[in-house]
Write an enzyme that holds these catalytic residues in place. Sequence first.
Site, PDB file in Angstrom:
ATOM      1  N   TYR A 124      57.823  14.645  55.772  1.00  0.00           N
ATOM      2  CA  TYR A 124      57.064  13.860  54.791  1.00  0.00           C
ATOM      3  C   TYR A 124      56.945  14.695  53.503  1.00  0.00           C
ATOM      4  O   TYR A 124      56.515  15.860  53.545  1.00  0.00           O
ATOM      5  CB  TYR A 124      55.698  13.560  55.413  1.00  0.00           C
ATOM      6  CG  TYR A 124      54.697  12.880  54.526  1.00  0.00           C
ATOM      7  CD1 TYR A 124      54.937  11.623  53.997  1.00  0.00           C
ATOM      8  CD2 TYR A 124      53.484  13.493  54.240  1.00  0.00           C
ATOM      9  CE1 TYR A 124      54.001  10.994  53.199  1.00  0.00           C
ATOM     10  CE2 TYR A 124      52.529  12.865  53.445  1.00  0.00           C
ATOM     11  CZ  TYR A 124      52.801  11.616  52.928  1.00  0.00           C
ATOM     12  OH  TYR A 124      51.865  10.994  52.138  1.00  0.00           O
ATOM     13  N   LYS A 131      47.334   5.562  59.712  1.00  0.00           N
ATOM     14  CA  LYS A 131      48.348   4.521  59.984  1.00  0.00           C
ATOM     15  C   LYS A 131      47.879   3.627  61.133  1.00  0.00           C
ATOM     16  O   LYS A 131      47.068   2.761  60.927  1.00  0.00           O
ATOM     17  CB  LYS A 131      49.701   5.168  60.282  1.00  0.00           C
ATOM     18  CG  LYS A 131      50.079   6.321  59.344  1.00  0.00           C
ATOM     19  CD  LYS A 131      50.268   5.877  57.925  1.00  0.00           C
ATOM     20  CE  LYS A 131      50.637   7.076  57.052  1.00  0.00           C
ATOM     21  NZ  LYS A 131      50.512   6.807  55.641  1.00  0.00           N
ATOM     22  N   ASP A 151      54.719  16.822  63.010  1.00  0.00           N
ATOM     23  CA  ASP A 151      54.083  15.622  62.468  1.00  0.00           C
ATOM     24  C   ASP A 151      54.514  14.469  63.370  1.00  0.00           C
ATOM     25  O   ASP A 151      55.674  14.066  63.369  1.00  0.00           O
ATOM     26  CB  ASP A 151      54.559  15.398  61.025  1.00  0.00           C
ATOM     27  CG  ASP A 151      53.866  14.216  60.363  1.00  0.00           C
ATOM     28  OD1 ASP A 151      53.393  13.320  61.090  1.00  0.00           O
ATOM     29  OD2 ASP A 151      53.816  14.176  59.123  1.00  0.00           O
ATOM     30  N   ARG A 169      28.465  18.803  58.745  1.00  0.00           N
ATOM     31  CA  ARG A 169      29.890  19.045  58.487  1.00  0.00           C
ATOM     32  C   ARG A 169      30.658  19.317  59.786  1.00  0.00           C
ATOM     33  O   ARG A 169      31.863  19.124  59.853  1.00  0.00           O
ATOM     34  CB  ARG A 169      30.034  20.225  57.524  1.00  0.00           C
ATOM     35  CG  ARG A 169      31.393  20.248  56.821  1.00  0.00           C
ATOM     36  CD  ARG A 169      31.444  21.254  55.690  1.00  0.00           C
ATOM     37  NE  ARG A 169      31.120  22.578  56.110  1.00  0.00           N
ATOM     38  CZ  ARG A 169      30.236  23.385  55.524  1.00  0.00           C
ATOM     39  NH1 ARG A 169      29.577  22.990  54.447  1.00  0.00           N
ATOM     40  NH2 ARG A 169      29.987  24.590  55.996  1.00  0.00           N
TER      41      ARG A 169
END
Length: 380
Positions: free
Chosen positions: A102, A199, A174, A49
Amino acid sequence: MKPETKFTHKGRPKPSLSTPVNPSLTRASTLLFDKAEDLYRNDITTYGRHGTEVHLALCELFNELESGVGTVLFPSGLASCTYPILAHVKSGDHILLTDSCYGPIRSFCENQLQKFGVETEIYDPRIGSEIETLIRPNTSVIILESPGSLTLEIQDVPAIVAIAKAHKITTIIDNTWSAGLVYKPLEMGVDISCHAATKYFGGHSDLLFGAAICRTKNHYERVKRTAKLIGNSASADDAYQVLRGFRTVTARFDKQAATALELAVWLQDHPRIKTVLHPALSSHPDHGLWKRDFSGAAPLFSFVVNNMSPKDVLAFVNAHELFGIGYSYGGYESLIIHCDPQLKRQFDPEFGGPLIRYACGLEDVADLKSDITQAFNAIS
Ligand SMILES: Cc1ncc(COP(=O)(O)O)c(C=O)c1O
């Protein structure tokens, strides 16, 4: 060294005898030790992890991208924003969130954080240094996004950061729109720059991924610890794909951004368009700030429609053949969405109509123009 060179040469294994160009992709939950003494060491990775070679290589590239001291990877772009916020708030705090953010980040703050006694106040993205009037003794975080999602307002980030620093408030931005390629908020003093690597770095619309790049060791340790305690883990397969995307991101971004600018200029005088929202256009209200703070623009822009009924808007969107109808951007293919930001905003952007957002892909720009022309013709 220029970004293209860094992204080609960093995050790779040191050549020795017959070394692969790329780091190995290791899928691992359990890591084995030959000595019991090693199980509880702090100086090595003891469990999957916490990441493998490919995660480390990817963090190196994100640090290079924005001159960060540490990067934490996440399984989505949304998580790359929510974890850093969580890491810097406590019950009783007040946080400031730009109205142009967003949407799901707003939902997270207004719904989840509210349950834990953190109050979110929405501010006008164009507030600049006036943000000082909103600061309270318990304000702990200011969240920025520039340009704004859908509406593309440019924020006066240096002005907001100066106020935040004076009040010892953490700033989180962001930075997905710019991919960190044409905008460097950490260099302006922002504390954490968050990316939906889904993206441009993914680049092929087939994965979800996020990265939070931190300006100081203190911010990095806080985000890393919060992520660790909540059980954050980014898959090695996805990390590998994002690392691969990094190698070609500048070439794709530059071509797609050039296409977007050409379309934005071309669409400016169209009779069915009221305003094109692209910060590189001199008609954009924040063009001056963009010129001051950015070194380029991205493949994503919007326009406000002129004199189109809601039925026309749907028919226009549906008539596109090369622009797929879908959320997101940064993939190799062009996309279109329609939305009405006024329905969700506290500070009305006063567009007086819905808008259309184009995400430009790698198609030939003349083909995209033909597609847009035939879509307009379909409603006229
Ligand atoms: C500006 C911005 N931030 C964050 C995200 C969330 O990214 P993800 O879909 O990887 O969670 C998106 C997704 O569209 C976005 O546009």
